[in-house]
Design a protein around this motif. Structure first.
Motif, PDB file in Angstrom:
ATOM      1  N   ALA A  13      41.858 -52.019  51.025  1.00 49.51           N
ATOM      2  CA  ALA A  13      41.406 -50.869  51.809  1.00 49.51           C
ATOM      3  C   ALA A  13      40.430 -51.381  52.863  1.00 49.51           C
ATOM      4  CB  ALA A  13      40.732 -49.827  50.917  1.00 49.51           C
ATOM      5  N   GLU A  14      40.320 -50.640  53.958  1.00 46.60           N
ATOM      6  CA  GLU A  14      39.382 -50.949  55.024  1.00 46.60           C
ATOM      7  C   GLU A  14      38.193 -49.999  54.934  1.00 46.60           C
ATOM      8  OE1 GLU A  14      39.705 -53.396  57.199  1.00 46.60           O
ATOM      9  OE2 GLU A  14      41.725 -54.034  56.669  1.00 46.60           O
ATOM     10  N   LEU A  15      37.024 -50.456  55.405  1.00 48.35           N
ATOM     11  CA  LEU A  15      35.849 -49.598  55.412  1.00 48.35           C
ATOM     12  C   LEU A  15      36.112 -48.353  56.242  1.00 48.35           C
ATOM     13  CD1 LEU A  15      32.951 -52.193  55.901  1.00 48.35           C
ATOM     14  CD2 LEU A  15      33.808 -51.209  53.778  1.00 48.35           C
ATOM     15  N   GLY A  16      35.628 -47.207  55.755  1.00 50.27           N
ATOM     16  CA  GLY A  16      35.838 -45.955  56.463  1.00 50.27           C
ATOM     17  C   GLY A  16      35.143 -45.939  57.808  1.00 50.27           C
ATOM     18  N   GLN A  17      35.891 -45.589  58.836  1.00 45.84           N
ATOM     19  CA  GLN A  17      35.339 -45.515  60.184  1.00 45.84           C
ATOM     20  C   GLN A  17      35.295 -44.088  60.703  1.00 45.84           C
ATOM     21  OE1 GLN A  17      37.245 -48.425  62.853  1.00 45.84           O
ATOM     22  NE2 GLN A  17      38.089 -49.427  61.041  1.00 45.84           N
ATOM     23  N   GLY A  18      36.241 -43.280  60.262  1.00 43.51           N
ATOM     24  CA  GLY A  18      36.316 -41.911  60.740  1.00 43.51           C
ATOM     25  C   GLY A  18      37.487 -41.228  60.063  1.00 43.51           C
ATOM     26  N   VAL A  19      37.990 -40.179  60.672  1.00 48.01           N
ATOM     27  CA  VAL A  19      39.180 -39.523  60.144  1.00 48.01           C
ATOM     28  C   VAL A  19      40.393 -40.431  60.303  1.00 48.01           C
ATOM     29  CG1 VAL A  19      40.693 -37.508  60.353  1.00 48.01           C
ATOM     30  CG2 VAL A  19      38.224 -37.247  60.695  1.00 48.01           C
ATOM     31  N   PHE A  20      40.425 -41.166  61.413  1.00 45.87           N
ATOM     32  CA  PHE A  20      41.595 -41.952  61.792  1.00 45.87           C
ATOM     33  C   PHE A  20      41.295 -43.442  61.638  1.00 45.87           C
ATOM     34  CE2 PHE A  20      41.320 -38.036  64.254  1.00 45.87           C
ATOM     35  CZ  PHE A  20      42.428 -37.373  63.743  1.00 45.87           C
ATOM     36  N   GLY A  21      42.108 -44.106  60.820  1.00 47.23           N
ATOM     37  CA  GLY A  21      41.843 -45.499  60.472  1.00 47.23           C
ATOM     38  C   GLY A  21      42.624 -46.510  61.280  1.00 47.23           C
ATOM     39  N   VAL A  69      46.532 -38.444  57.296  1.00 51.34           N
ATOM     40  CA  VAL A  69      46.078 -37.651  58.439  1.00 51.34           C
ATOM     41  C   VAL A  69      47.194 -37.334  59.418  1.00 51.34           C
ATOM     42  CG1 VAL A  69      43.720 -38.509  58.220  1.00 51.34           C
ATOM     43  CG2 VAL A  69      45.326 -39.707  59.725  1.00 51.34           C
ATOM     44  N   LEU A  70      48.391 -37.894  59.209  1.00 54.14           N
ATOM     45  CA  LEU A  70      49.523 -37.553  60.067  1.00 54.14           C
ATOM     46  C   LEU A  70      50.657 -36.914  59.266  1.00 54.14           C
ATOM     47  CD1 LEU A  70      49.810 -40.569  62.545  1.00 54.14           C
ATOM     48  CD2 LEU A  70      48.610 -38.405  62.831  1.00 54.14           C
ATOM     49  N   ALA A  71      50.366 -36.473  58.057  1.00 57.17           N
ATOM     50  CA  ALA A  71      51.427 -35.962  57.185  1.00 57.17           C
ATOM     51  C   ALA A  71      52.023 -34.664  57.695  1.00 57.17           C
ATOM     52  CB  ALA A  71      50.893 -35.760  55.774  1.00 57.17           C
ATOM     53  N   ASP A  72      51.205 -33.795  58.276  1.00 54.50           N
ATOM     54  CA  ASP A  72      51.674 -32.445  58.580  1.00 54.50           C
ATOM     55  C   ASP A  72      52.604 -32.411  59.780  1.00 54.50           C
ATOM     56  OD1 ASP A  72      50.162 -31.682  56.453  1.00 54.50           O
ATOM     57  OD2 ASP A  72      48.525 -30.866  57.639  1.00 54.50           O
ATOM     58  N   THR A  73      52.122 -32.851  60.936  1.00 54.48           N
ATOM     59  CA  THR A  73      52.923 -32.752  62.155  1.00 54.48           C
ATOM     60  C   THR A  73      53.105 -34.083  62.857  1.00 54.48           C
ATOM     61  OG1 THR A  73      51.020 -32.344  63.578  1.00 54.48           O
ATOM     62  CG2 THR A  73      52.036 -30.429  62.544  1.00 54.48           C
ATOM     63  N   GLY A  74      52.348 -35.108  62.473  1.00 49.17           N
ATOM     64  CA  GLY A  74      52.342 -36.337  63.246  1.00 49.17           C
ATOM     65  C   GLY A  74      51.349 -36.279  64.387  1.00 49.17           C
ATOM     66  N   ASP A  75      50.803 -35.098  64.654  1.00 51.04           N
ATOM     67  CA  ASP A  75      49.819 -34.905  65.716  1.00 51.04           C
ATOM     68  C   ASP A  75      48.424 -34.954  65.113  1.00 51.04           C
ATOM     69  OD1 ASP A  75      48.445 -34.191  68.016  1.00 51.04           O
ATOM     70  OD2 ASP A  75      48.739 -32.039  67.661  1.00 51.04           O
ATOM     71  N   PRO A  76      47.555 -35.861  65.559  1.00 53.06           N
ATOM     72  CA  PRO A  76      46.224 -35.962  64.938  1.00 53.06           C
ATOM     73  C   PRO A  76      45.375 -34.713  65.100  1.00 53.06           C
ATOM     74  CG  PRO A  76      46.363 -37.324  66.925  1.00 53.06           C
ATOM     75  CD  PRO A  76      47.757 -36.872  66.615  1.00 53.06           C
ATOM     76  N   VAL A  77      45.685 -33.872  66.080  1.00 48.58           N
ATOM     77  CA  VAL A  77      44.912 -32.638  66.231  1.00 48.58           C
ATOM     78  C   VAL A  77      45.080 -31.747  65.009  1.00 48.58           C
ATOM     79  CG1 VAL A  77      44.635 -30.530  67.592  1.00 48.58           C
ATOM     80  CG2 VAL A  77      45.020 -32.711  68.748  1.00 48.58           C
ATOM     81  N   SER A  78      46.268 -31.773  64.423  1.00 50.48           N
ATOM     82  CA  SER A  78      46.566 -30.817  63.346  1.00 50.48           C
ATOM     83  C   SER A  78      45.678 -31.023  62.132  1.00 50.48           C
ATOM     84  CB  SER A  78      48.037 -30.898  62.959  1.00 50.48           C
ATOM     85  OG  SER A  78      48.332 -32.133  62.349  1.00 50.48           O
ATOM     86  N   VAL A  79      45.373 -32.285  61.780  1.00 48.96           N
ATOM     87  CA  VAL A  79      44.533 -32.509  60.598  1.00 48.96           C
ATOM     88  C   VAL A  79      43.107 -32.048  60.863  1.00 48.96           C
ATOM     89  CG1 VAL A  79      43.835 -34.891  61.112  1.00 48.96           C
ATOM     90  CG2 VAL A  79      43.999 -34.139  58.751  1.00 48.96           C
ATOM     91  N   LEU A  80      42.622 -32.221  62.085  1.00 47.41           N
ATOM     92  CA  LEU A  80      41.289 -31.721  62.412  1.00 47.41           C
ATOM     93  C   LEU A  80      41.256 -30.196  62.342  1.00 47.41           C
ATOM     94  CD1 LEU A  80      40.452 -34.022  65.470  1.00 47.41           C
ATOM     95  CD2 LEU A  80      39.589 -34.240  63.132  1.00 47.41           C
ATOM     96  N   ALA A  81      42.309 -29.561  62.858  1.00 47.20           N
ATOM     97  CA  ALA A  81      42.352 -28.100  62.866  1.00 47.20           C
ATOM     98  C   ALA A  81      42.467 -27.527  61.456  1.00 47.20           C
ATOM     99  CB  ALA A  81      43.515 -27.627  63.728  1.00 47.20           C
ATOM    100  N   SER A  82      43.285 -28.150  60.613  1.00 44.79           N
ATOM    101  CA  SER A  82      43.508 -27.597  59.281  1.00 44.79           C
ATOM    102  C   SER A  82      42.369 -27.900  58.318  1.00 44.79           C
ATOM    103  CB  SER A  82      44.824 -28.131  58.705  1.00 44.79           C
ATOM    104  OG  SER A  82      44.737 -29.525  58.460  1.00 44.79           O
TER     105      SER A  82
END
Length: 501
Positions: free
Chosen positions: A310-318, A402-415
């Protein structure tokens, strides 16, 4: 450097007892289908049993996709963009409210052609499903056939990421025969992928055969015998003893017992995060959230719990998302940490991913050292999800693709992190975050949209509602005789037409 870890001898001793779990799906013994060379069947141990009889509208859709059964109009490419699948091309019309998709020459497993009318039926059924597939949440969609080879898809509001949205396995295309029974979708013999789903044995096994009419070329394996085994030790033992050819998601504690040549790692889009309940309880105080963040040493998690996988956590998007590298913004305006003073908190996680309880135990120790009093609660995923969203916990440890729902990174932030988000474990409702996510959603240019996403990520991190812990690597067990597995960072693909042994 990955350090040696204790061996789980008890798990190894259980191997003979567990061997009965790995009979091939057609009822023959595993050894009976273990021939080598072109045309051999693949034996696969999947980590998550189907929970909805392979309904394409729920989590089981990802199993259908990973096993090479189902496909949509598009798929995700290596950079997270839309790539052709059943649609060979597409174009936007009318300010992203209308899109025209041109279909390739493909067939369903039942022999019928993939026609525009069949695609319209699939999308119409998905849009009317209850609950609606997550990829269509908040989207009003309609579709119509255009001639013999095209489908026009319209949305009520502009949707610049519709081609990404259609890559979701929950929007896979099925033959009209799949919808013969009202209110259900039958994936057996009705999809389009390289392998035909022939038989489902409850939640324990599935049998798949090669689809010679696959548009991408004749599959090289004769079929797939899949078993669904939630126990990670059992999956590792089955690989070690040669009873399966591929084993999903191996626990890092079991890796020392395996041939190194069979262990394969790859960064994924899955982030493990600590979500803090901002609406009620002690973490409604930004100062205590800041204290929790400062108390956590994520290097211990990456090195000790995940053994370097695993990599150190940087944010929502790794780091699996190449576009985020070097562009991440520093959060501004974070609260000053307040003394915990023995504040009591409840920290929860789930047991379906074997490392998460250990992650939670380490966090419990670190938070207690900082001055919190921490009660730990571990349950199964279904119960955890319901309780977390109901606000029954002060903090949760959660692994999220973080890309499971739509492939769009906006969607995970919104949901996950806006006032109206349906998966908002931190129960965050912050005006700056909502505005930043809305700005990102309004941008159509890919590069500018990604920049806006990272600005929204920085706004989120400034609230300390979410503390990134690690970005997971998937650890797959693949027999040395197996070639052509699809080690997908988005966890949507595993077996394709070229997978063989």
């Amino acid at each position: 450097m990955r350090r040696p870890r204790r061996q789980f001898i008890a798990g190894l001793l259980l191997a003979p007892l567990l061997s009965g779990c790995f009979a091939s799906g057609d009822g023959s013994s595993a050894s009976g289908s273990s021939g080598s060379g072109e045309g051999a069947r693949l034996r696969v141990a999947m980590a998550f049993p189907p929970s909805e009889n392979f309904s394409p509208y729920g989590e089981d859709a990802y199993q259908l996709s990973r096993l090479g059964v189902s496909e949509g109009l598009t798929r995700l490419d290596a950079n997270g963009g839309p790539a052709p699948a059943l649609a060979r091309s597409w174009s936007s019309e009318g300010g992203d409210r209308s899109w025209l998709f041109t279909l390739r020459n493909a067939k369903f497993h039942d022999g019928g052609k993939v026609t525009p009318d069949a695609v319209v039926t699939t999308l119409t059924q998905a849009a009317q499903a209850k609950p609606v597939p997550v990829a269509l949440a908040g989207v009003k969609l309609s579709a119509e056939a255009v001639g013999d080879h095209q489908v026009r898809i319209r949305t009520e509001a502009p949707d610049p990421v519709l081609p990404l949205r259609l890559s979701n396995p929950r929007l896979a295309v099925f033959s009209p025969q799949a919808y013969a029974k009202p209110g259900a979708v039958n994936p057996v013999g009705t999809a389009t992928g390289p392998f035909i789903l022939k038989k489902i044995t409850g939640a324990t096994a599935a049998t798949l055969d090669r689809f010679d009419g696959y548009w991408g070329g004749r599959p090289q394996a004769a079929g797939v015998d899949a078993t669904f085994v939630a126990d990670g030790t059992a999956r590792a033992n089955a690989l070690r003893t040669g009873r399966v050819d591929i084993a999903e998601t191996l626990p890092v504690a079991q890796l020392p017992s395996l041939d190194k040549k069979t262990v394969h790692e790859k960064p994924t889009a899955r982030t493990v995060a600590l979500n803090l309940n901002t609406r009620s309880g002690p973490f409604a105080d930004p100062g205590l959230r800041a204290a929790a963040r400062e108390a956590i040493d994520t290097s211990v998690l990456a090195k000790d719990v995940y053994e370097g996988y695993a990599e150190l956590g940087q944010g929502v998007f790794g780091p699996a998302l190449n576009w985020a590298a070097g562009k991440r913004l520093e959060p501004k305006g974070r609260a000053k940490a307040a003394p915990p003073g023995g504040t009591a908190v409840t920290l929860a996680t789930y047991s379906n991913r074997p490392e998460l309880p250990e992650v939670a135990q380490v966090l419990q120790q670190q938070l207690q050292k900082a001055g919190f009093t921490v009660k730990l609660k571990v349950s199964d995923l279904a119960r955890f999800d319901a309780d977390a969203l109901a606000g029954k916990f002060d903090a949760t440890v959660y692994a999220r693709n973080v890309l499971a729902d739509t492939g769009d990174p906006v969607s995970v932030l919104a949901s996950d992190y806006t006032c109206e988000g349906g998966n908002n474990q931190s129960r965050l409702c912050d005006r700056k975050v909502d505005q930043a996510v809305a700005r990102a959603a309004s941008v159509t240019d890919t590069d500018r949209r990604q920049d806006a996403v990272l600005a929204a990520e920085a706004a989120l991190l400034a609230t300390d509602a979410m503390v990134p812990l690690v970005h997971m690597e998937t650890v797959m067990g693949i027999g040395t005789s197996v070639e052509g597995t699809l080690r997908d960072p988005y966890e949507r693909l595993l077996i394709g037409a070229g997978t063989r042994r």
